[in-house]
Design a protein around this motif. Structure first.
Motif, PDB file in Angstrom:
ATOM      1  N   LEU A  35       0.868  -1.289   0.106  1.00 42.09           N
ATOM      2  CA  LEU A  35       0.009  -0.081  -0.061  1.00 42.09           C
ATOM      3  C   LEU A  35       0.720   1.343  -0.256  1.00 42.09           C
ATOM      4  CD1 LEU A  35      -2.917  -0.880   2.376  1.00 42.09           C
ATOM      5  CD2 LEU A  35      -3.032  -0.620  -0.055  1.00 42.09           C
ATOM      6  N   HIS A  36       2.185   1.295   0.770  1.00 43.87           N
ATOM      7  CA  HIS A  36       2.791   2.186   0.806  1.00 43.87           C
ATOM      8  C   HIS A  36       3.578   2.861  -0.563  1.00 43.87           C
ATOM      9  CE1 HIS A  36       6.803   4.582   1.068  1.00 43.87           C
ATOM     10  NE2 HIS A  36       6.100   5.177   2.119  1.00 43.87           N
ATOM     11  N   GLY A  37       3.547   1.707  -1.576  1.00 43.96           N
ATOM     12  CA  GLY A  37       4.129   1.860  -2.785  1.00 43.96           C
ATOM     13  C   GLY A  37       2.901   2.536  -3.642  1.00 43.96           C
ATOM     14  N   GLN A  38       1.665   2.130  -3.411  1.00 47.84           N
ATOM     15  CA  GLN A  38       0.496   2.388  -4.166  1.00 47.84           C
ATOM     16  C   GLN A  38       0.097   4.001  -3.709  1.00 47.84           C
ATOM     17  OE1 GLN A  38      -0.920   0.865  -6.474  1.00 47.84           O
ATOM     18  NE2 GLN A  38       0.689  -0.609  -5.873  1.00 47.84           N
ATOM     19  N   VAL A  39       0.238   4.346  -2.389  1.00 45.89           N
ATOM     20  CA  VAL A  39       0.280   5.732  -1.997  1.00 45.89           C
ATOM     21  C   VAL A  39       1.279   6.758  -2.664  1.00 45.89           C
ATOM     22  CG1 VAL A  39       0.488   7.376   0.075  1.00 45.89           C
ATOM     23  CG2 VAL A  39      -0.906   5.030   0.190  1.00 45.89           C
ATOM     24  N   CYS A  40       2.530   6.292  -2.599  1.00 40.21           N
ATOM     25  CA  CYS A  40       3.579   6.949  -3.230  1.00 40.21           C
ATOM     26  C   CYS A  40       3.350   7.024  -4.707  1.00 40.21           C
ATOM     27  CB  CYS A  40       4.686   6.396  -2.941  1.00 40.21           C
ATOM     28  SG  CYS A  40       5.498   6.682  -1.551  1.00 40.21           S
ATOM     29  N   ALA A  41       2.820   6.167  -5.399  1.00 35.61           N
ATOM     30  CA  ALA A  41       2.383   6.131  -6.842  1.00 35.61           C
ATOM     31  C   ALA A  41       1.421   7.369  -7.144  1.00 35.61           C
ATOM     32  CB  ALA A  41       1.981   4.911  -7.359  1.00 35.61           C
ATOM     33  N   MET A  42       0.411   7.223  -6.244  1.00 35.75           N
ATOM     34  CA  MET A  42      -0.732   8.038  -6.279  1.00 35.75           C
ATOM     35  C   MET A  42      -0.143   9.392  -6.253  1.00 35.75           C
ATOM     36  SD  MET A  42      -4.079   6.381  -4.959  1.00 35.75           S
ATOM     37  CE  MET A  42      -4.844   4.763  -5.575  1.00 35.75           C
ATOM     38  N   ALA A  43       0.526   9.686  -5.066  1.00 32.04           N
ATOM     39  CA  ALA A  43       0.983  11.094  -4.813  1.00 32.04           C
ATOM     40  C   ALA A  43       1.916  11.706  -5.778  1.00 32.04           C
ATOM     41  CB  ALA A  43       1.796  10.868  -3.085  1.00 32.04           C
ATOM     42  N   ALA A  44       2.896  10.771  -6.292  1.00 33.20           N
ATOM     43  CA  ALA A  44       3.539  11.296  -7.440  1.00 33.20           C
ATOM     44  C   ALA A  44       2.584  11.613  -8.644  1.00 33.20           C
ATOM     45  CB  ALA A  44       4.528  10.192  -7.985  1.00 33.20           C
ATOM     46  N   GLU A  45       1.565  10.847  -9.034  1.00 32.46           N
ATOM     47  CA  GLU A  45       0.608  11.192  -9.962  1.00 32.46           C
ATOM     48  C   GLU A  45      -0.080  12.555  -9.769  1.00 32.46           C
ATOM     49  OE1 GLU A  45      -3.051   8.513 -11.397  1.00 32.46           O
ATOM     50  OE2 GLU A  45      -1.087   7.259 -11.660  1.00 32.46           O
ATOM     51  N   THR A  46      -0.556  12.659  -8.685  1.00 33.25           N
ATOM     52  CA  THR A  46      -1.303  14.059  -8.334  1.00 33.25           C
ATOM     53  C   THR A  46      -0.429  15.125  -8.372  1.00 33.25           C
ATOM     54  OG1 THR A  46      -2.784  12.539  -6.692  1.00 33.25           O
ATOM     55  CG2 THR A  46      -2.789  14.820  -6.381  1.00 33.25           C
ATOM     56  N   ALA A  47       0.859  14.827  -8.004  1.00 30.22           N
ATOM     57  CA  ALA A  47       1.712  16.115  -7.937  1.00 30.22           C
ATOM     58  C   ALA A  47       1.764  16.571  -9.464  1.00 30.22           C
ATOM     59  CB  ALA A  47       2.967  15.659  -7.310  1.00 30.22           C
ATOM     60  N   GLU A  48       2.121  15.545 -10.376  1.00 27.62           N
ATOM     61  CA  GLU A  48       2.075  15.841 -11.797  1.00 27.62           C
ATOM     62  C   GLU A  48       0.893  16.501 -12.261  1.00 27.62           C
ATOM     63  OE1 GLU A  48       4.535  14.595 -14.248  1.00 27.62           O
ATOM     64  OE2 GLU A  48       6.089  14.289 -12.647  1.00 27.62           O
ATOM     65  N   ASP A  49      -0.156  15.877 -11.959  1.00 27.47           N
ATOM     66  CA  ASP A  49      -1.700  16.384 -12.377  1.00 27.47           C
ATOM     67  C   ASP A  49      -1.845  17.698 -11.893  1.00 27.47           C
ATOM     68  OD1 ASP A  49      -2.026  14.014 -13.890  1.00 27.47           O
ATOM     69  OD2 ASP A  49      -3.576  13.214 -12.205  1.00 27.47           O
ATOM     70  N   GLU A  50      -1.434  18.098 -10.649  1.00 27.29           N
ATOM     71  CA  GLU A  50      -1.838  19.372 -10.366  1.00 27.29           C
ATOM     72  C   GLU A  50      -0.591  20.435 -10.509  1.00 27.29           C
ATOM     73  OE1 GLU A  50      -2.741  19.186  -5.905  1.00 27.29           O
ATOM     74  OE2 GLU A  50      -4.565  17.694  -6.475  1.00 27.29           O
ATOM     75  N   GLU A  51       0.353  20.073 -11.337  1.00 26.36           N
ATOM     76  CA  GLU A  51       1.573  20.753 -11.843  1.00 26.36           C
ATOM     77  C   GLU A  51       2.317  21.308 -10.513  1.00 26.36           C
ATOM     78  OE1 GLU A  51       0.052  23.577 -14.782  1.00 26.36           O
ATOM     79  OE2 GLU A  51      -0.709  21.895 -15.910  1.00 26.36           O
ATOM     80  N   ALA A  52       2.403  20.470  -9.629  1.00 20.64           N
ATOM     81  CA  ALA A  52       3.272  20.821  -8.323  1.00 20.64           C
ATOM     82  C   ALA A  52       4.602  21.037  -8.670  1.00 20.64           C
ATOM     83  CB  ALA A  52       3.285  19.701  -7.320  1.00 20.64           C
ATOM     84  N   SER A  53       5.293  21.850  -7.886  1.00 18.68           N
ATOM     85  CA  SER A  53       6.900  22.253  -8.270  1.00 18.68           C
ATOM     86  C   SER A  53       7.579  21.021  -8.498  1.00 18.68           C
ATOM     87  CB  SER A  53       7.426  22.803  -6.789  1.00 18.68           C
ATOM     88  OG  SER A  53       7.657  21.709  -6.108  1.00 18.68           O
TER      89      SER A  53
END
Length: 192
Positions: A35-53
């Protein structure tokens, strides 16, 4: 040669202690790593989608890569938890994380491990046989008996201090004449 390797192994166990010994990963720990891997993947995807720094995107991507090592180390769970939706992941992940954290704090009873190691050594010495086998078995039996006695003494002392807290200062005063080596051994044994 086998005798020497058994003696060296038991010697290293006595010198290094048992702090590094752990149980194998539980199913909850395996699920948590996955699940940690999935959380990190979703966080990375969300950061990209929201055009984070770039820095945040880089950190979340790195976290996802690092989390893969945990899954490799712990192994895959028997059943993969549902992770299709962030809300489901957050709800189920918290429970699994708490269980995994509780499991991670568990350690084997070092007294039982030491006793079992000495029993194994005695059995191996018996298999080897001969004069040296008998000597090693006798030495290990004596060491096991002394270890058990030391454990009983320390547990009794700790119980005495709990039952009679007003006597704690006198108890410590009586222990002042112990050698530095004895004090160190008792301290190490109490932390096991």
């Amino acid at each position: 040669m086998k005798q020497l390797s058994v003696i060296v192994l038991l010697g290293l166990l006595c010198i290094c202690g048992c702090d590094g010994l752990r149980f194998a990963a539980t199913e909850a720990q395996k699920e948590n790593a996955w699940l940690h891997g999935q959380v990190c993947a979703m966080a990375a995807e969300t950061a990209e989608d929201e055009e984070a720094s770039q820095q945040l995107c880089g950190l979340t991507t790195l976290a996802h890569q690092q989390s893969e090592a945990f899954v490799i180390d712990y192994g895959l769970p028997q059943s993969v938890p549902a992770t299709s939706d962030v809300e489901i992941l957050l709800a189920e992940g918290a429970t699994i994380a708490q269980t995994a954290q509780s499991d991670a704090t568990q350690r084997p009873d070092v007294w039982a491990l030491a006793d079992n190691a000495m029993e194994l050594g005695i059995a191996l010495a018996g298999l080897i046989g001969g004069v040296y086998g008998v000597r090693v078995a006798g030495y290990l039996k004596t060491a096991r008996d002394k270890s058990k006695a030391l454990k009983e003494i320390i547990e009794g002392n700790e119980l005495f201090k709990q039952l009679y807290p007003e006597q704690t200062d006198r108890f410590k005063e009586a222990q002042q004449k112990q050698s530095a080596a004895t004090k160190q051994l008792v301290t190490q044994t109490k932390t096991m």
